[in-house]
Enzyme design. Structure first.
Site, PDB file in Angstrom:
ATOM      1  N   CYS A 238      10.759 -17.984  25.882  1.00 17.43           N
ATOM      2  CA  CYS A 238      10.418 -17.454  24.560  1.00 17.43           C
ATOM      3  C   CYS A 238      11.132 -16.119  24.404  1.00 17.43           C
ATOM      4  CB  CYS A 238       8.905 -17.281  24.454  1.00 17.43           C
ATOM      5  SG  CYS A 238       8.416 -16.549  22.897  1.00 17.43           S
ATOM      6  N   HIS A 328      16.470 -26.638  21.120  1.00 13.11           N
ATOM      7  CA  HIS A 328      16.628 -26.277  19.704  1.00 13.11           C
ATOM      8  C   HIS A 328      17.555 -27.272  19.012  1.00 13.11           C
ATOM      9  CE1 HIS A 328      14.638 -22.337  19.967  1.00 13.11           C
ATOM     10  NE2 HIS A 328      15.078 -22.367  21.219  1.00 13.11           N
ATOM     11  N   GLU A 382       8.628 -24.168  14.912  1.00 12.02           N
ATOM     12  CA  GLU A 382       8.600 -24.136  16.376  1.00 12.02           C
ATOM     13  C   GLU A 382       7.807 -25.292  16.965  1.00 12.02           C
ATOM     14  OE1 GLU A 382       7.774 -20.716  18.702  1.00 12.02           O
ATOM     15  OE2 GLU A 382       8.599 -19.348  17.204  1.00 12.02           O
ATOM     16  N   CYS A 391      11.890 -16.471  15.764  1.00  9.27           N
ATOM     17  CA  CYS A 391      12.036 -17.178  17.041  1.00  9.27           C
ATOM     18  C   CYS A 391      13.298 -16.640  17.717  1.00  9.27           C
ATOM     19  CB  CYS A 391      12.149 -18.679  16.786  1.00  9.27           C
ATOM     20  SG  CYS A 391      12.371 -19.629  18.300  1.00  9.27           S
ATOM     21  N   GLY A 394      15.486 -19.267  19.159  1.00  9.39           N
ATOM     22  CA  GLY A 394      16.038 -19.976  17.998  1.00  9.39           C
ATOM     23  C   GLY A 394      17.189 -19.206  17.373  1.00  9.39           C
TER      24      GLY A 394
HETATM   25  N1  LIG Z   1       7.665 -22.693  20.684  1.00  9.77           N
HETATM   26  C1  LIG Z   1       8.742 -22.533  21.596  1.00  9.77           C
HETATM   27  C2  LIG Z   1       8.555 -21.375  22.529  1.00  9.77           C
HETATM   28  C3  LIG Z   1       8.475 -20.055  21.838  1.00  9.77           C
HETATM   29  C4  LIG Z   1       9.795 -19.596  21.251  1.00  9.77           C
HETATM   30  C5  LIG Z   1       9.662 -18.207  20.722  1.00  9.77           C
HETATM   31  N2  LIG Z   1       8.930 -18.018  19.561  1.00  9.77           N
HETATM   32  C6  LIG Z   1      10.922 -17.412  20.776  1.00  9.77           C
HETATM   33  O1  LIG Z   1      10.921 -16.304  20.226  1.00  9.77           O
HETATM   34  O2  LIG Z   1      11.895 -17.824  21.410  1.00  9.77           O
HETATM   35  C7  LIG Z   1       8.956 -23.795  22.429  1.00  9.77           C
HETATM   36  O3  LIG Z   1       8.040 -24.607  22.570  1.00  9.77           O
HETATM   37  O4  LIG Z   1      10.065 -23.973  22.928  1.00  9.77           O
END
Ligand SMILES: N[C@@H](CCC[C@H](N)C(=O)O)C(=O)O
Length: 448
Positions: A238, A328, A382, A391, A394
């Site tokens: 994350c 992603h 997400e 993200c 992301g």
């Molecule tokens: N929901 C994501 C993990 C969290 C990503 C995050 N918000 C970020 O800032 O990178 C997953 O399940 O991969």
């Protein structure tokens, strides 16, 4: 405290300590000082203990319960006729003075029951080996003061583990996390199910995930990170979260601008806290091979999946797939052109991408509008958390995708609903760098 002291002076020291405790109108810390004394003398460190302190005829009377068994530690009557559960809950029947020679106590897990009625509770900052959780109840009228506590580390006590934990809430561009300093033990003190509950914005603290600082498992990292999404699932990485984690650890350790080596399920990630408070993170190398992202979409550019068509809700979206440790899928539009991020109905379309069969581990999905070659606008759905304000992984994956599709430079500003991140995919070593903020929101104690 009591370690290494000779056995023979324990009763006297204990008595003095308990008397002092009662005289000073017991505080949790004082109760624990007594517990520390006792621990050296009466129980294995891995056992669960409950301590009851009563004032009876001006004499301190203590009972310690190790497992389901009671051990008398002080002269005089020291059996309690009430269950430890009732004691902690401060129930009506519990307010009378315990009778001596009473019944066996209830199972010790009752100590950790979340509904403690009139008890005051506190979670303590202690070392590994000392009590972590204490509950203290006072009965002014009867003169009874009773402390109950665990003397074991939380990982050996699932029931207490489920009772209370200190946390701080941080946010990075509105992507918000509950941070727990878990460096005293390997296993997170909060389970995935509890994480989902505390992330609930109506019934919990509210957050996009719970993040743990864990002990380093090798000498090549300073500490480790694990995260549970707000649905309780566990991602590998994350980006906003690791900026928040670095700030959290630095704030707790008082270390200011600093470099951190963090072990994650995605490998070594290195955040640095800059002089201006921003956090710059070496996010490592992106993974482009389809099966490693993972996606079953066919490769289109070497091993990479770039502008691969995917039908969702009757439209053919062009997807580029990148892993930053976590998966992603990035789209700049459909076969018939781009879109404006503001026009998308993410709660409607996001879950369809997230759970599409071509993404066997589910996916995070980024919807991107190019403003110029050094500046994009992005919205995200997400995996495991839904629509969030930002993200970090992301944003990194978006710039990698932008470069692969020939749309952006390697250095690019990514505007998210919560604010901008600055990303660079360095040609020299193939590493992606992300710079952005991380801020403390508040701290508290979770009652689970
Ligand atoms: N929901 C994501 C993990 C969290 C990503 C995050 N918000 C970020 O800032 O990178 C997953 O399940 O991969």
């Amino acid at each position: 405290m009591g370690y290494g002291k000779s056995e023979d002076d324990l009763p006297a020291r204990r008595k003095r300590a308990v008397q002092g405790l009662l005289d000073r109108n017991a505080s949790i810390i004082q109760a624990l000082a007594v517990l520390g004394e006792l621990r050296g003398s009466c129980g294995p460190s891995s056992a669960e203990h409950a301590l009851f302190v009563e004032a009876r005829d001006n004499l301190p009377v203590m009972s310690v319960f190790a497992g389901a068994e009671e051990q008398q530690l002080e002269g005089g009557a020291c059996n309690a006729s009430i269950s430890s559960e009732a004691a902690c809950r401060g129930e009506a029947g519990d307010k009378s003075m315990p009778e001596s020679g009473g019944q066996a106590l209830g199972k010790p897990q009752a100590i950790g029951e979340p509904d403690n009625g009139g008890c005051q509770q506190g979670v303590l900052e202690t070392s590994d080996t000392f009590p972590r959780v204490a509950s203290l109840a006072s009965w002014g009228g009867s003169g009874l003061q009773r402390a109950c506590s665990s003397m074991a580390s939380l990982h050996s006590l699932p029931s207490l583990r489920s009772w209370a934990a200190e946390f701080c809430k941080y946010q990075g561009l509105g992507n918000d996390f509950i941070l727990v300093d878990n460096r005293h033990q390997k296993e997170p003190v909060i389970s995935p199910e509890q994480a989902a509950r505390v992330c609930d914005r109506n019934f919990g603290v509210g957050g996009d995930g719970v993040i743990f600082a864990l002990p380093a498992e090798t000498g090549s990292v300073d500490y480790a990170m694990r995260i549970f999404n707000s649905d309780g699932s566990e991602p590998e990485m994350c980006g906003n979260g690791i900026r928040c984690l670095a700030r959290f650890v630095a704030d707790r350790d008082g270390s200011g601008p600093s470099q951190h080596r963090v072990g994650t399920l995605a490998g070594l990630i290195q955040p640095s806290i800059l002089e201006d408070g921003q956090v710059c993170v070496d996010m490592g190398e992106p993974i482009l091979e389809g099966p490693r992202v993972p996606t079953t979409l066919p490769p289109t550019q070497g091993h990479a999946v770039v502008r691969a068509p995917l039908e969702v809700q009757g439209r053919e979206w062009l997807m580029t797939c990148v892993s930053m440790g976590n998966p992603h899928a990035i789209t700049f539009g459909t076969q018939s052109g781009g879109f404006q991020v503001a026009d998308l109905d993410l709660p409607d379309i996001g879950p369809v991408f997230e759970r599409h069969q071509v993404f066997p581990a589910r996916t995070n999905t980024e919807f991107v509008e190019v403003l110029d070659r050094g500046h994009v606008r992005m919205a995200v759905w997400e995996r495991g958390a839904g629509q969030t304000l930002a993200c970090g992984t992301g944003a990194c994956a978006t710039v990698v995708a932008g470069v692969l599709e020939g749309r952006t430079e390697r250095k690019c500003r990514v505007d998210l609903p919560g604010g901008p991140l600055h990303i660079e995919w360095r040609a020299a070593d193939n590493h992606v760098f992300m710079t952005g903020p991380a801020e403390l929101v508040f701290s508290g104690t979770l009652q689970l």
